[in-house]
Design an enzyme around this catalytic site. Structure first.
Site, PDB file in Angstrom:
ATOM      1  N   GLU A 210     -18.741  -4.974  11.120  1.00  0.00           N
ATOM      2  CA  GLU A 210     -19.560  -4.162  12.008  1.00  0.00           C
ATOM      3  C   GLU A 210     -20.543  -4.998  12.822  1.00  0.00           C
ATOM      4  OE1 GLU A 210     -17.919  -1.715   8.764  1.00  0.00           O
ATOM      5  OE2 GLU A 210     -19.076  -3.580   8.787  1.00  0.00           O
TER       6      GLU A 210
ATOM      7  N   LYS B  86       0.846  -1.180   0.000  1.00  0.00           N
ATOM      8  CA  LYS B  86       0.000   0.000   0.000  1.00  0.00           C
ATOM      9  C   LYS B  86       0.892   1.244   0.000  1.00  0.00           C
ATOM     10  CE  LYS B  86      -4.337   1.550   2.064  1.00  0.00           C
ATOM     11  NZ  LYS B  86      -5.370   1.302   3.097  1.00  0.00           N
TER      12      LYS B  86
ATOM     13  N   ARG C 297     -24.857  -1.281   8.576  1.00  0.00           N
ATOM     14  CA  ARG C 297     -24.718  -2.691   8.210  1.00  0.00           C
ATOM     15  C   ARG C 297     -25.032  -3.614   9.391  1.00  0.00           C
ATOM     16  NH1 ARG C 297     -19.211  -3.067   4.711  1.00  0.00           N
ATOM     17  NH2 ARG C 297     -20.104  -5.104   4.328  1.00  0.00           N
TER      18      ARG C 297
END
Length: 622
Positions: free
Chosen positions: A365, A280, A393
């Protein structure tokens, strides 16, 4: 450099390029990304990490016939460049400009509108199944990050796809050890183990050197030998146990290797997983050193990586993190829970002081909410810090596992309301609507940092669930004014007036104050309230003021359907039906991208817009 990229006919010109030319193109793309994102802001580190992978995908596959699905979608900038949208990057994430996420209405190359994580494999399986049913012939490729594999839906889809075995379905696991924060969980550790086995990487190189150039049929015939060798060197094989053909780990920055494995993956009429290892922030030293900082970043100076605008001294997230740390110092029951966004929610402050009292559930979540429910059952006082758009969610877990049992879980809901440039997948416009109707739930809306601190203290005293929702953006200056202590369901009177009542929820109070100042210049006085609570609401204050003025205006940074204004309307309908009401908020449609202040002004929710709409309401023309 912009002209160089826009001079190509992409993606068609990729088909003619040599691997050397593709490498030079990758260098140009990185330079382009750093320069443009430094001006507009956006997701930088994740896109720098997938340059070669995206180039290889568009070299091998034929988009838009072949369908590429980007999980989350924040890493699709390179895909947009390679599908002819480089010129649009000057308006990236701006009002009316190029979206920071895939958007079907923007280009036929964008297969799905995405913005949340862990759903790409499900979408790909559905597309592949539809293709097979229709007798069509195209590839379906899902690109999913290792962080997204911490989400439960990804496991459900892997289990289903491995068993159903649709033809020509390719899953690329982009393994960079990161989601927003560093990836957490067992699968992340499994990928790390696979990635770092020196013996296996050396075996792969020897295999490729020996059989490079072999006809596909011969290459396919010796795959079983390679598989057996891999199983000896790399234990686990979680993907193959689920029914997938597995390739990897593959160097995600080696275009030649990527092209080879992508071409071979097309030979199979069964699900394939390609494990790609990337870095990344690749190619930009500031992002490589601090990938979480450059995950999503405001405009910055490219050489130093420092933000162009001065860093705000106070944010709601920072105030939350500092206050929760202070609370934890005096109450050992205070535990912090988040979902792959420790730093984004301000919990890094808490973690530095109490690392043993922080749980990062990963991009999961539902699990985070039920983890907190379990902590509450065990006598702790968990505080769950999650962005509004992602908390939705876990609706079922909040309702069934927290509210039904009336557990003392505190939800610290960051990025509530209009979040600006990230657009419709990230605006938190629905939390007042999906939380306020839940039995036992107390919903608080702080109008500034002082109120946020008071509400956090108050939330810990409650015996049931509570939610505190606060926005992204500027915090009004902290005040030392003496205010009425919080009382459950009670609003705060801000100003006296006789012509109209205004109840403002949360930070909309600042815009309401601006409007009131201008209205007073025209002889209109306002009975102004800081709502403080969206559930339960202050029925007494609403009715008392409405009896005086006969006209009520509600203002909220939430959709109107099911929101604060609808709750006030119900009170007036039941007890004072002759009173008139104007509900100001978002109209129930998905909100476009743009600057926060720009969007408030565009939709008549800034100080000037509120003033004009209230005037029309009083005149009977609104």
């Amino acid at each position: 450099m912009t002209n160089k990229l826009t001079s190509y006919n992409l993606p068609e010109d990729l088909k003619k390029m040599s691997e050397h030319e593709l490498g030079l193109l990758s260098y140009d793309i990185r330079d382009f990304l750093i320069r443009h994102v430094s001006e507009t802001g956006g997701h930088l580190a994740s896109n720098l990490g997938v340059v070669e992978l995206t180039v290889a995908l568009h070299k091998v596959f034929n988009s838009p016939k072949d369908k590429i699905i980007w999980d989350v979608g924040h890493q699709s900038y390179v895909h947009k460049i390679l599908t002819g949208r480089a010129e649009g990057f000057t308006e990236l994430r701006k009002l009316g400009g190029l979206s920071g996420f895939p958007k079907r209405e923007e280009s036929p190359h964008d297969t799905c509108d995405t913005g949340h994580s862990s759903n790409s494999i499900s979408l790909a399986m559905g597309l592949a199944a539809a293709r097979d049913m229709n007798g069509e012939d195209y590839n379906v490729i899902a690109v999913i990050g290792d962080g997204s594999l911490t989400g439960g839906q990804a496991y459900e889809a892997l289990n289903s796809a491995g068993a159903a075995r649709p033809s020509k379905m390719i899953i690329i696991v982009n393994d960079n050890e990161m989601s927003i924060s560093r990836s957490e969980g067992g699968l992340a550790r499994h990928l790390t183990k696979m990635r770092t086995r020196k013996e296996y990487l050396e075996l792969k190189k020897a295999f490729k050197k020996t059989f490079r150039g072999t006809a596909p049929r011969v290459y396919s015939g010796i795959e079983s030998l390679k598989d057996n060798l891999r199983n000896i060197v790399v234990p686990g094989g979680i993907f193959e146990q689920l029914g997938f053909k597995y390739f990897g780990p593959v160097d995600g920055h080696n275009i030649e290797d990527l092209i080879d494995v992508l071409r071979v993956s097309q030979l199979f009429d069964s699900p394939v997983v390609i494990h790609v290892v990337t870095k990344k922030g690749k190619g930009y030293v500031n992002a490589e050193k601090n990938p979480d900082k450059f995950h999503s970043i405001a405009p910055f100076e490219p050489t130093t990586g420092k933000p162009l605008a001065p860093v705000k001294s106070m944010t709601y997230s920072g105030i939350f993190g500092e206050k929760l740390t202070e609370m934890a110092e005096r109450d050992p029951r205070v535990i912090a829970v988040s979902a792959a966004m420790i730093s984004g929610t301000g919990l890094d402050i808490f973690e530095n002081h109490f690392p043993e009292r922080v749980y990062d559930a990963g991009i999961a979540e539902q699990h985070a909410v039920d983890l907190a429910a379990g902590l509450a059952l065990g006598g702790q006082r968990p505080v769950v810090a999650i962005y509004s758009t992602f908390l939705q969610r876990a609706y079922d877990q909040i309702l069934m596992d927290v509210c039904l049992q009336n557990l003392p879980v505190v939800f610290a809901i960051d990025r509530a309301g209009n979040v600006g440039n990230d657009g419709p997948t990230h605006h938190g416009l629905f939390d007042l609507s999906y939380l306020s109707h839940m039995p036992n739930m107390t919903v608080m809306v702080p109008s500034d940092g002082t109120e946020l601190q008071a509400m956090l203290d108050f939330s810990i005293t409650l015996d049931g669930p509570s939610a505190i929702r606060y926005p992204k953006g500027k915090v009004p200056p902290m005040t030392k004014e003496i205010r009425d202590p919080l009382q459950l369901g009670k609003a705060r009177k801000v100003a006296d007036g006789k012509d109209v009542t205004i109840f403002a929820a949360g930070p909309m109070l600042e815009y309401a104050k601006e409007a009131c100042t201008e209205l007073e210049k025209e002889g209109i006085t306002v009975d102004l309230f800081d709502a403080r609570f969206a559930a339960p609401i202050d029925k007494e204050a609403i009715l008392d003021s409405a009896k005086k003025t006969g006209k009520v205006v509600t203002i909220e940074d939430n959709v109107i359907p099911g929101g604060f204004g609808m709750a006030v309307t119900a009170v007036l309908t039941d007890h004072l039906p002759e009173a008139r009401i104007l509900r100001l908020g978002w109209d129930g449609q998905f909100l476009e991208q743009g600057g926060r202040e720009q969007l408030f002004a565009l939709h008549g929710l800034d100080g000037e817009g509120i003033k004009e709409r209230v005037k029309k309401f009083l005149e009977g023309t609104a």
